[in-house]
Design an enzyme around this catalytic site. Structure first.
Site, PDB file in Angstrom:
ATOM      1  N   LYS A 142       0.837  -1.192   0.000  1.00 43.74           N
ATOM      2  CA  LYS A 142       0.000   0.000   0.000  1.00 43.74           C
ATOM      3  C   LYS A 142       0.880   1.253   0.000  1.00 43.74           C
ATOM      4  CE  LYS A 142      -4.282   1.655   2.103  1.00 43.74           C
ATOM      5  NZ  LYS A 142      -5.328   1.368   3.098  1.00 43.74           N
ATOM      6  N   ARG A 186     -25.510   0.445   8.415  1.00 40.53           N
ATOM      7  CA  ARG A 186     -25.394  -0.987   8.120  1.00 40.53           C
ATOM      8  C   ARG A 186     -25.793  -1.838   9.325  1.00 40.53           C
ATOM      9  NH1 ARG A 186     -21.160  -1.885   3.931  1.00 40.53           N
ATOM     10  NH2 ARG A 186     -20.284  -3.560   5.166  1.00 40.53           N
ATOM     11  N   GLU A 207     -19.593  -3.510  11.410  1.00 41.35           N
ATOM     12  CA  GLU A 207     -20.419  -2.602  12.194  1.00 41.35           C
ATOM     13  C   GLU A 207     -21.479  -3.338  13.008  1.00 41.35           C
ATOM     14  OE1 GLU A 207     -18.686  -0.450   8.710  1.00 41.35           O
ATOM     15  OE2 GLU A 207     -19.841  -2.314   8.936  1.00 41.35           O
TER      16      GLU A 207
END
Length: 620
Positions: free
Chosen positions: A279, A387, A359
């Site tokens: 990354k 969510r 979540e």
């Protein structure tokens, strides 16, 4: 080369050296544009070669390439005819920062939330099979997305389906913040297996001593290495789910990935290709701090004067309160930096829990902690907390668990566009029995609302925008449901919420100059309402106005109207807020202008409605 590319098919005519040069060029464009416009940098820098290899092998848009979340889709945009528009990224009327089906036929699935790509790709693959169409479907999934449960539901279903589906696991050891959990450790084991690393060194040493045929033999041996490695470290986790496992392979080696993707195209069932990338690759600051360069604001923008980061303010207050109150704990879902709670993690590491992109789990776990005597704060962006609707309702509210929900990035959020607007929270939270809901107008209110939440025996949600107006810390404590009249007036009363309080006060000044006396109330509690003040305001001025940065459908204005209707109050209510639609990307200021929520637009709208109201009652 980007200037000359007309479609991804043009990539097939390029040599390996030209593809490497193209990768360098793409990185230069990414850094230049994101430094100016903001956006997701580190994830895209790491996915350059991977995306090039995908488009070299698969024939989009006939073949479908789906990106989970979309954090790594900028390279895909550059390779699919959007280079000339790329400087408009995340700007009003420009390119979206995420895949968007309305933007390009190459964007197979609109997305902005994690862990959805495998389910959507499996749906497409099944549809094409039923329709008798021969197409390849590829889901590109970050390892962070695999901390979300929806991925496993999809993998389990795909493994038992025998549908040809290709899942590319882009493993860079990061999502938004460092990944957590058992799966992260498992992937690390695959990457760092001692047997695999020893074999790799031995193969390389052997090939270095083979004359003339070294290059062809290298390719053959790498293929054999991959096969043996798969047998040894095996990807057992994924194979147990019914997917054929390839990898791990170097996600910056275009040639190796092309070979692997070509093999995967021949598979008759689902395949998972484990690709390891770095990354932030190619930009040293992003390589060193990929978390800081995941999602960035423009690098050289001056901060707005008089404001502070709401999440950091909330974290600072919780850090101090947690020193004396051992019950306080903080839970987040892969967003410790974004919510400002990384500071709490450093101050109280034993009471900080990052559960990954999960979540639903975060809310239910918090409910269990609360019922066992803790006072957990669940800190999640507004758009992501939706969510966990069922868990808030059934696990926190039904059990009267004293969980505090801190909803960061509520209201209009700017350039991230439709998928990230926090404009629905009031509507869905108002429905929850036993849940108190509030929105602070400034720093002082934020602190006082946290104190109210700690005093309750049930759950509470506090929603706030990213920027918080500084000051107000010396005010007296609040009572549950307490509003505050900030300005008196006899013609109009504006009941404003959160960041819109400042706009209401500015609009009242403008109305005063036009002969309209306007009261302004900080209606910080949406649930419960301040019934005494609401009754007073409904009886006094000619016009009652509600002002919120939430959809008016089911929001704060709806709550006021429902209360008045139930008590047969005849007050005229004028609701100002966000219409019942998805709001496109633009700066927050531009979005406020589009929606008529700037002080001048608010004043004009109120003035026009006030004149109509007065005329209908013969008072004008």
């Amino acid at each position: 080369m980007l200037e000359e590319l007309r479609s991804p098919l043009d990539l097939r005519a390029l040599t390996e050296e030209e593809l490497a040069s193209l990768a360098d060029e793409i990185r230069e464009v990414l850094i230049r544009v994101v430094s100016s416009q903001g956006g997701h940098l580190a994830s895209n820098l790491g996915a350059v070669e991977l995306t090039i290899a995908l488009h070299c092998v698969f024939e989009a848009p006939e073949d479908k390439i789906l990106f989970d979340v979309g954090h790594q889709a900028y390279v895909h945009k550059l390779l699919t005819g959007r280079y000339r528009q790329f400087s408009t990224l995340r700007q009003k009327g420009g390119l979206s920062g995420f895949p968007r089906v309305q933007e390009s036929r190459y964007d197979a699935f609109g997305v902005g939330h994690a862990s959805t790509a495998i389910s959507a790709a499996l749906g497409m693959a099944r549809a094409y099979r039923l329709r008798g169409e021969k197409r390849h479907v590829v889901a590109v999934v970050g390892d962070g997305a695999l901390t979300g449960g929806m991925c496993y539901e999809a993998l389990n279903d795909a493994g038992g389906s025998l549908v040809p589906l290709i899942v590319v696991l882009n493993d860079n050891t990061m999502s938004i913040s460092p990944n957590v959990g058992a799966l992260s450790g498992y992937l690390t084991h695959l990457r760092q297996s001692g047997v695999y690393r020893s074999m790799k060194r031995a193969l390389r040493n052997t090939l270095q001593h083979v004359p003339l045929v070294g290059a062809p033999l290298l390719r053959l041996m790498e293929w054999m290495r991959d096969a043996v490695k798969t047998a040894l470290i095996n990807g057992k986790f994924f194979e147990a789910l019914g997917l054929e496992y390839y990898g791990p392979i170097d996600g910056h080696d275009i040639a190796r990935m092309r070979e692997t993707f070509e093999r995967a195209k021949q598979a008759e069932g689902p395949v998972l290709i484990h690709v390891v990338t770095q990354k932030g690759k190619g930009y040293i600051p992003a390589e060193d701090r990929p978390d800081k360069f995941h999602g960035v604001a423009p690098f050289y923008v001056e901060p707005t004067s008089g404001t502070a980061d709401s999440g950091k303010l909330a974290a600072a207050h919780l850090i101090e309160r947690a020193r004396a109150d051992q019950r306080i704990a903080v839970i987040t879902a892969a967003m410790p930096d974004g919510t400002g709670m990384s500071a709490f993690a450093k101050a109280h590491p034993r009471r900080f829990f990052d559960v990954g992109i999960a979540e639903e789990h975060a809310v239910t776990m918090a409910s269990g902690m609360a019922l066992a005597g803790m006072r957990p704060f669940v800190c999640i962006y507004s758009t992501f907390l939706q969510r966990a609707y069922d868990q808030i309702m059934m696990d926190a509210c039904l059990n009267r668990a004293p969980v505090v929900f801190l909803l960061d990035r509520s209201g209009l959020t700017g350039p991230d566009g439709e998928t990230h607007q926090g404009i629905f929270d009031l509507a869905y939270l108002r429905q929850m029995p036993g849940l108190a809901v509030a929105s602070p107008r400034d720093e002082g209110d934020l602190y006082r609302l946290i104190e109210v939440a700690l005093s309750l025996s049930g759950p509470m949600a506090i929603r706030y925008s990213k920027e918080c107006v500084a000051g107000g810390a010396d005010r007296p404590p609040l009572r549950l449901g307490e509003w505050e009249e900030l300005r008196a007036g006899s013609d109009v009363a504006v009941l404003a919420l959160g960041r819109m309080v400042a706009a209401a006060l500015a609009a009242a000044e403008l109305l005063e100059g036009r002969g309209v006396s306007c009261a302004v109330v900080d209606a910080r509690f949406v649930k419960p309402l301040d019934e005494a003040m609401l009754a007073h305001m409904a009886d006094a001025p000619a016009l009652l106005v509600t002002l919120e940065d939430n959809v008016t459908s089911g929001g704060f204005g709806s709550a006021v109207q429902e209360w008045l209707c139930a008590r047969e109050k005849a007050a005229s209510v004028f609701m100002l807020g966000v219409p019942d639609e998805f709001i496109p990307q633009a700066s927050v200021q531009q979005q406020l202008e589009m929606l008529g929520l700037t002080p001048r637009a608010i004043a004009n709208a109120i003035y026009a409605r006030w004149r109509e109201t007065c005329a209908s009652t013969n008072d004008w």
